[in-house]
Design an enzyme around this catalytic site. Structure first.
Site, short mmCIF file in Angstrom:
data_model
loop_
_atom_site.label_atom_id
_atom_site.label_comp_id
_atom_site.label_asym_id
_atom_site.label_seq_id
_atom_site.Cartn_x
_atom_site.Cartn_y
_atom_site.Cartn_z
N GLY A 26 37.60 47.49 25.43
CA GLY A 26 38.30 48.55 25.73
C GLY A 26 39.01 49.10 24.75
N ASP A 43 49.88 34.98 28.33
CA ASP A 43 51.04 36.05 28.75
C ASP A 43 51.15 36.31 30.07
OD1 ASP A 43 53.20 37.76 28.05
OD2 ASP A 43 51.76 39.44 28.34
N GLU A 94 52.98 34.96 39.29
CA GLU A 94 54.11 35.20 38.66
C GLU A 94 55.20 35.88 39.51
OE1 GLU A 94 52.76 38.39 35.68
OE2 GLU A 94 51.31 37.10 34.85
N HIS A 99 54.76 37.34 30.58
CA HIS A 99 54.04 38.77 30.91
C HIS A 99 54.81 40.00 30.17
CE1 HIS A 99 51.34 41.15 33.75
NE2 HIS A 99 51.37 41.77 32.57
N ARG A 119 45.28 39.46 32.91
CA ARG A 119 45.68 39.24 34.32
C ARG A 119 45.36 37.78 34.47
NH1 ARG A 119 48.15 43.29 33.57
NH2 ARG A 119 48.60 45.05 35.04
#
Length: 323
Positions: free
Chosen positions: A151, A254, A259, A277, A230
């Site tokens: 992307g 990350d 989370e 994140h 993700r």
């Protein structure tokens, strides 16, 4: 009469105040309880993000809804198919965070490849003076980078990768000849080819667990996995097992499956480099992400052009701002 909008996420106070000048702004507390049902019928726009989402139940209770604006790039917690079927527009903030997320990906890649965390501890602990030089590391130049997802962020990574002497190739649902990088249609084959596998795909059911045990093991004992997409995209138990038994060399992450409480079995490993994140977490980018929400609401109700469109309604209707 001002259009009514519902804010479900922790939208910044200054931008919320800007919205209040043009719209009747409701929050979660305003739609709680049976007495709030009448207010739901007036809501024409929803502001949310990947964390707050928009449940099917709430969506079904918003008959006047025209647009959903996400202040994040991710939107996996919003039922996109349901919006599309109802002709409800949806936008996200992806265009605002391309550079910062790409920079964070390279930060993790470099820190992991050159063992930054361990080297820092070597100095901090006094081991440099007691034990001598830190072990030699491998050069990045000439290594192979497999990019999973081509992307806009994936495309931003190509130039950064080449600047460090990396040889890029990519896996994507469809080939993108215009990017000028070799396409590998098999994800496991890409992992076997690569020294470093960098994951930057959307979350959601379509990508859940796509970095599975086969892919992880194909990357191999000298390979590094970088994930800035993700946590759901990676089979985390398989990742932990491979990092423990030497089936994978290192991981730089990350994002995590749980989370903000990642698995201690993962975070305690010596061959991981971790961030909380924070790929888009700069003052400038977060402000720009919120501004896209304002711009899209202004465009929608003013008959303008939407930015970062995820779902385009069947016809671009013209909306008077205070109709």
């Amino acid at each position: 009469m001002k259009p009514t909008i519902l804010i479900l996420n922790d939208f910044s106070a200054p931008h919320r105040e800007s919205l209040a000048q043009c719209f009747t702004v409701l929050g979660r507390d305003d739609i709680a309880g049976p007495a709030a049902e009448e207010g739901l019928y007036r809501i024409r726009a929803v502001v949310t993000d990947s964390g707050a989402g928009l449940s099917r139940d709430l969506l079904a209770r918003l008959p006047a809804l025209e647009i959903v604006t996400c202040s994040s790039a991710g939107y996996e917690s919003v039922d996109v198919d349901a919006l599309s079927k109802r002709g409800i527009a949806m936008t996200n903030a992806s265009e605002a965070l391309l550079d910062d997320v790409a920079d964070t990906a390279m930060l993790l890649l470099l820190a992991s490849w050159r063992s930054l965390v361990a080297a820092h501890r070597h100095v901090e602990s006094g081991d440099w003076g007691r034990l001598g030089e830190f072990p030699l590391q491998r050069s990045l130049r000439g290594k192979r980078l497999g990019i999973v997802g081509m992307g806009r962020i994936g495309q931003h990574l190509i130039g950064r990768a080449r600047a460090f002497g990396l040889e890029p190739a990519y896996f994507n649902r469809t080939e993108r000849p215009e990017v000028g990088v070799p396409f590998q249609p098999d994800l496991t084959d890409l992992a076997a080819w690569a020294d470093i596998l960098l994951v930057i795909v959307a979350g959601g059911e379509g990508t859940r667990g796509m970095i599975d045990e086969r892919v992880i093991r194909a990357l191999g004992p000298t390979g590094t996995l970088v994930n800035v997409s993700r946590g759901s995209v990676v089979d985390e138990p398989a990742l932990i097992a491979a990092l423990r038994d030497g089936g994978l060399g290192a991981a730089a992450l990350d994002v995590f499956r749980n989370e903000p409480h990642p698995d201690p079995a993962l975070t305690s490993l010596p061959n991981v480099t971790l961030l909380p994140h924070m790929g888009s977490a700069t003052v400038e980018t977060r402000s720009a992400m919120a501004q896209i929400v304002l711009d899209n609401l202004d465009a929608h109700f003013g008959g303008g052009t939407l930015r970062s469109v995820v779902v385009e309604p069947p016809n671009r209707r013209q909306h008077a701002r205070f109709s």
